[in-house]
Motif scaffolding. Sequence first.
Motif, PDB file in Angstrom:
ATOM      1  N   THR A   1      14.993  30.239  42.262  1.00 26.53           N
ATOM      2  CA  THR A   1      13.614  30.183  41.782  1.00 26.53           C
ATOM      3  C   THR A   1      12.979  31.566  41.669  1.00 26.53           C
ATOM      4  O   THR A   1      11.992  31.733  40.953  1.00 26.53           O
ATOM      5  CB  THR A   1      12.770  29.313  42.727  1.00 26.53           C
ATOM      6  N   GLU A   2      13.541  32.556  42.376  1.00 29.58           N
ATOM      7  CA  GLU A   2      12.964  33.904  42.319  1.00 29.58           C
ATOM      8  C   GLU A   2      13.044  34.519  40.925  1.00 29.58           C
ATOM      9  O   GLU A   2      12.240  35.391  40.577  1.00 29.58           O
ATOM     10  CB  GLU A   2      13.668  34.829  43.324  1.00 29.58           C
ATOM     11  N   VAL A   3      14.016  34.076  40.121  1.00 34.41           N
ATOM     12  CA  VAL A   3      14.175  34.671  38.790  1.00 34.41           C
ATOM     13  C   VAL A   3      13.412  33.893  37.724  1.00 34.41           C
ATOM     14  O   VAL A   3      13.406  34.297  36.562  1.00 34.41           O
ATOM     15  CB  VAL A   3      15.672  34.751  38.395  1.00 34.41           C
ATOM     16  N   TYR A   4      12.768  32.791  38.096  1.00 29.34           N
ATOM     17  CA  TYR A   4      12.035  31.997  37.117  1.00 29.34           C
ATOM     18  C   TYR A   4      10.956  32.797  36.382  1.00 29.34           C
ATOM     19  O   TYR A   4      10.805  32.660  35.160  1.00 29.34           O
ATOM     20  CB  TYR A   4      11.417  30.768  37.784  1.00 29.34           C
ATOM     21  N   PRO A   5      10.157  33.634  37.095  1.00 26.65           N
ATOM     22  CA  PRO A   5       9.142  34.409  36.368  1.00 26.65           C
ATOM     23  C   PRO A   5       9.728  35.290  35.271  1.00 26.65           C
ATOM     24  O   PRO A   5       9.147  35.402  34.181  1.00 26.65           O
ATOM     25  CB  PRO A   5       8.487  35.248  37.476  1.00 26.65           C
ATOM     26  N   MET A   6      10.867  35.913  35.513  1.00 19.04           N
ATOM     27  CA  MET A   6      11.482  36.765  34.496  1.00 19.04           C
ATOM     28  C   MET A   6      11.977  35.943  33.311  1.00 19.04           C
ATOM     29  O   MET A   6      11.836  36.350  32.154  1.00 19.04           O
ATOM     30  CB  MET A   6      12.634  37.562  35.116  1.00 19.04           C
ATOM     31  N   LEU A   7      12.547  34.776  33.599  1.00 22.30           N
ATOM     32  CA  LEU A   7      13.005  33.912  32.515  1.00 22.30           C
ATOM     33  C   LEU A   7      11.825  33.368  31.718  1.00 22.30           C
ATOM     34  O   LEU A   7      11.909  33.215  30.493  1.00 22.30           O
ATOM     35  CB  LEU A   7      13.837  32.763  33.086  1.00 22.30           C
ATOM     36  N   MET A   8      10.725  33.084  32.398  1.00 20.53           N
ATOM     37  CA  MET A   8       9.537  32.610  31.695  1.00 20.53           C
ATOM     38  C   MET A   8       8.976  33.693  30.784  1.00 20.53           C
ATOM     39  O   MET A   8       8.539  33.415  29.661  1.00 20.53           O
ATOM     40  CB  MET A   8       8.479  32.158  32.703  1.00 20.53           C
ATOM     41  N   LEU A   9       8.985  34.939  31.261  1.00 20.66           N
ATOM     42  CA  LEU A   9       8.517  36.043  30.419  1.00 20.66           C
ATOM     43  C   LEU A   9       9.406  36.225  29.195  1.00 20.66           C
ATOM     44  O   LEU A   9       8.953  36.683  28.144  1.00 20.66           O
ATOM     45  CB  LEU A   9       8.476  37.336  31.236  1.00 20.66           C
ATOM     46  N   LYS A  10      10.665  35.857  29.324  1.00 21.71           N
ATOM     47  CA  LYS A  10      11.589  35.995  28.206  1.00 21.71           C
ATOM     48  C   LYS A  10      11.298  34.972  27.119  1.00 21.71           C
ATOM     49  O   LYS A  10      11.368  35.282  25.926  1.00 21.71           O
ATOM     50  CB  LYS A  10      13.031  35.839  28.700  1.00 21.71           C
ATOM     51  N   TYR A  11      10.958  33.752  27.530  1.00 19.41           N
ATOM     52  CA  TYR A  11      10.851  32.669  26.565  1.00 19.41           C
ATOM     53  C   TYR A  11       9.419  32.237  26.242  1.00 19.41           C
ATOM     54  O   TYR A  11       9.171  31.683  25.177  1.00 19.41           O
ATOM     55  CB  TYR A  11      11.622  31.443  27.070  1.00 19.41           C
ATOM     56  N   PHE A  12       8.467  32.461  27.153  1.00 22.98           N
ATOM     57  CA  PHE A  12       7.140  31.890  26.973  1.00 22.98           C
ATOM     58  C   PHE A  12       6.133  32.935  26.532  1.00 22.98           C
ATOM     59  O   PHE A  12       6.357  34.137  26.659  1.00 22.98           O
ATOM     60  CB  PHE A  12       6.668  31.213  28.265  1.00 22.98           C
ATOM     61  N   GLY A  13       4.999  32.444  26.033  1.00 18.09           N
ATOM     62  CA  GLY A  13       3.972  33.314  25.492  1.00 18.09           C
ATOM     63  C   GLY A  13       2.924  33.693  26.523  1.00 18.09           C
ATOM     64  O   GLY A  13       3.030  33.376  27.711  1.00 18.09           O
ATOM     65  N   PRO A  14       1.849  34.368  26.068  1.00 18.35           N
ATOM     66  CA  PRO A  14       0.832  34.877  26.999  1.00 18.35           C
ATOM     67  C   PRO A  14       0.057  33.787  27.722  1.00 18.35           C
ATOM     68  O   PRO A  14      -0.341  33.971  28.874  1.00 18.35           O
ATOM     69  CB  PRO A  14      -0.084  35.710  26.090  1.00 18.35           C
ATOM     70  N   LEU A  15      -0.186  32.661  27.074  1.00 21.52           N
ATOM     71  CA  LEU A  15      -0.951  31.604  27.722  1.00 21.52           C
ATOM     72  C   LEU A  15      -0.189  30.992  28.889  1.00 21.52           C
ATOM     73  O   LEU A  15      -0.775  30.652  29.924  1.00 21.52           O
ATOM     74  CB  LEU A  15      -1.307  30.512  26.697  1.00 21.52           C
ATOM     75  N   GLU A  16       1.132  30.840  28.729  1.00 19.33           N
ATOM     76  CA  GLU A  16       1.938  30.205  29.770  1.00 19.33           C
ATOM     77  C   GLU A  16       2.241  31.157  30.921  1.00 19.33           C
ATOM     78  O   GLU A  16       2.456  30.723  32.052  1.00 19.33           O
ATOM     79  CB  GLU A  16       3.253  29.674  29.186  1.00 19.33           C
ATOM     80  N   THR A  17       2.284  32.443  30.646  1.00 21.99           N
ATOM     81  CA  THR A  17       2.670  33.419  31.672  1.00 21.99           C
ATOM     82  C   THR A  17       1.476  34.175  32.249  1.00 21.99           C
ATOM     83  O   THR A  17       1.658  35.123  33.008  1.00 21.99           O
ATOM     84  CB  THR A  17       3.668  34.435  31.082  1.00 21.99           C
ATOM     85  N   PHE A  18       0.274  33.754  31.911  1.00 18.57           N
ATOM     86  CA  PHE A  18      -0.915  34.491  32.347  1.00 18.57           C
ATOM     87  C   PHE A  18      -1.038  34.527  33.867  1.00 18.57           C
ATOM     88  O   PHE A  18      -1.445  35.534  34.448  1.00 18.57           O
ATOM     89  CB  PHE A  18      -2.166  33.863  31.726  1.00 18.57           C
ATOM     90  N   ASN A  19      -0.690  33.426  34.527  1.00 19.93           N
ATOM     91  CA  ASN A  19      -0.889  33.325  35.976  1.00 19.93           C
ATOM     92  C   ASN A  19       0.312  33.789  36.793  1.00 19.93           C
ATOM     93  O   ASN A  19       0.313  33.631  38.017  1.00 19.93           O
ATOM     94  CB  ASN A  19      -1.226  31.878  36.351  1.00 19.93           C
ATOM     95  N   ILE A  20       1.339  34.329  36.142  1.00 17.63           N
ATOM     96  CA  ILE A  20       2.488  34.818  36.905  1.00 17.63           C
ATOM     97  C   ILE A  20       2.082  36.050  37.707  1.00 17.63           C
ATOM     98  O   ILE A  20       1.575  37.023  37.164  1.00 17.63           O
ATOM     99  CB  ILE A  20       3.664  35.161  35.963  1.00 17.63           C
ATOM    100  N   ASN A  21       2.296  35.983  38.993  1.00 17.01           N
ATOM    101  CA  ASN A  21       1.931  37.096  39.872  1.00 17.01           C
ATOM    102  C   ASN A  21       2.955  37.167  41.000  1.00 17.01           C
ATOM    103  O   ASN A  21       3.114  36.211  41.758  1.00 17.01           O
ATOM    104  CB  ASN A  21       0.525  36.890  40.436  1.00 17.01           C
ATOM    105  N   VAL A  22       3.668  38.266  41.095  1.00 13.45           N
ATOM    106  CA  VAL A  22       4.723  38.397  42.100  1.00 13.45           C
ATOM    107  C   VAL A  22       4.392  39.482  43.120  1.00 13.45           C
ATOM    108  O   VAL A  22       5.267  39.981  43.803  1.00 13.45           O
ATOM    109  CB  VAL A  22       6.083  38.718  41.436  1.00 13.45           C
ATOM    110  N   LEU A  23       3.122  39.855  43.222  1.00 17.65           N
ATOM    111  CA  LEU A  23       2.729  40.893  44.174  1.00 17.65           C
ATOM    112  C   LEU A  23       2.237  40.266  45.477  1.00 17.65           C
ATOM    113  O   LEU A  23       1.543  39.247  45.449  1.00 17.65           O
ATOM    114  CB  LEU A  23       1.624  41.764  43.576  1.00 17.65           C
ATOM    115  N   PRO A  24       2.508  40.873  46.626  1.00 17.49           N
ATOM    116  CA  PRO A  24       3.454  41.981  46.809  1.00 17.49           C
ATOM    117  C   PRO A  24       4.888  41.478  46.761  1.00 17.49           C
ATOM    118  O   PRO A  24       5.172  40.357  47.173  1.00 17.49           O
ATOM    119  CB  PRO A  24       3.097  42.519  48.189  1.00 17.49           C
ATOM    120  N   TYR A  25       5.787  42.310  46.260  1.00  9.70           N
ATOM    121  CA  TYR A  25       7.153  41.854  46.040  1.00  9.70           C
ATOM    122  C   TYR A  25       7.929  41.732  47.349  1.00  9.70           C
ATOM    123  O   TYR A  25       8.585  40.729  47.605  1.00  9.70           O
ATOM    124  CB  TYR A  25       7.874  42.806  45.089  1.00  9.70           C
ATOM    125  N   GLN A  26       7.874  42.760  48.187  1.00  3.56           N
ATOM    126  CA  GLN A  26       8.618  42.719  49.441  1.00  3.56           C
ATOM    127  C   GLN A  26       8.007  41.674  50.375  1.00  3.56           C
ATOM    128  O   GLN A  26       6.798  41.591  50.531  1.00  3.56           O
ATOM    129  CB  GLN A  26       8.602  44.100  50.117  1.00  3.56           C
TER     130      GLN A  26
END
Length: 289
Positions: free
Chosen positions: A149-174
Amino acid sequence: MQFRSFSSALSSFLDRVIGKKQVSLTSIKRLSSRKIRQDYFADQMKKDPSLSSDDAIETFDKKRSEAEGAFLKLMIVQLTVTGFLGLALLKTDASFSIFGVSSTDAYKLRDFLLFCHAIIVTMSVVLQQHHHKLEDYLVAGIVSAGKPTEVYPMLMLKYFGPLETFNINVLPYQRHQFHNLATKYFFTTYKIFRFVAALGFMSFTLLIPLVTAISVFKDPSHGWVSYCAAGYWVAVMTFSTISMIIHVVGIPYTDYSYTMKLHDLQNTDPSRHKKVMEEIVRTNRLIEF
């Protein structure tokens, strides 16, 4: 119907044996059509891996991108028409023209603009549902691939547009990093003003046409034609709202999964089915088997 009859028979049996409030063999779940489609697509991809091949995913992603582009263009047109509806409500005396329509004549064209708005909303719903179906296919492809599931945000950025990826937030990463008081304050402030911005956008896109429709009913410019246009807009917005509830928000479904498992067990292993039923009666709760 067969499973419902089986469930009713089991419920009656438990009610007679237990003599108190029986355990329910069914449950109520709220599911959206998007979730149902994603699960269905994922199941089919597990049965036939070629459905989730790179070529298939790229083909669907291309179609999704085309649908998204058409939807965004239509949204711009819808916002433009909504702006004219706002000018009509203001009854402004400013003289300027867009697409050959003068601002001073906008009030008299409320019914026409409202009808155009309804047509655009109808097309938006059709395009959005088409876009969602293609998007659900891609989501199912990501899930069926079995990646973490950790790679889902990157895959979503690859396939989805700005409306679907607007709420993606992976901070803080560590994972050993945490928000302190300052970052919590900034993120809380950000969420508040994001809500205000979204509320303003919703007010512009929803309230202005609604107020315009009310004004048309109160003060029609062209008699029964105005009433028909406003009535059509109400019908389209009702259809759009119900469509959103079914496809995005979700509606309640009765889940017969446990009943179906009992039914299959009764057909394959009657003795074990009898033991399971006795255990349910004894404990008055559903057990795993």
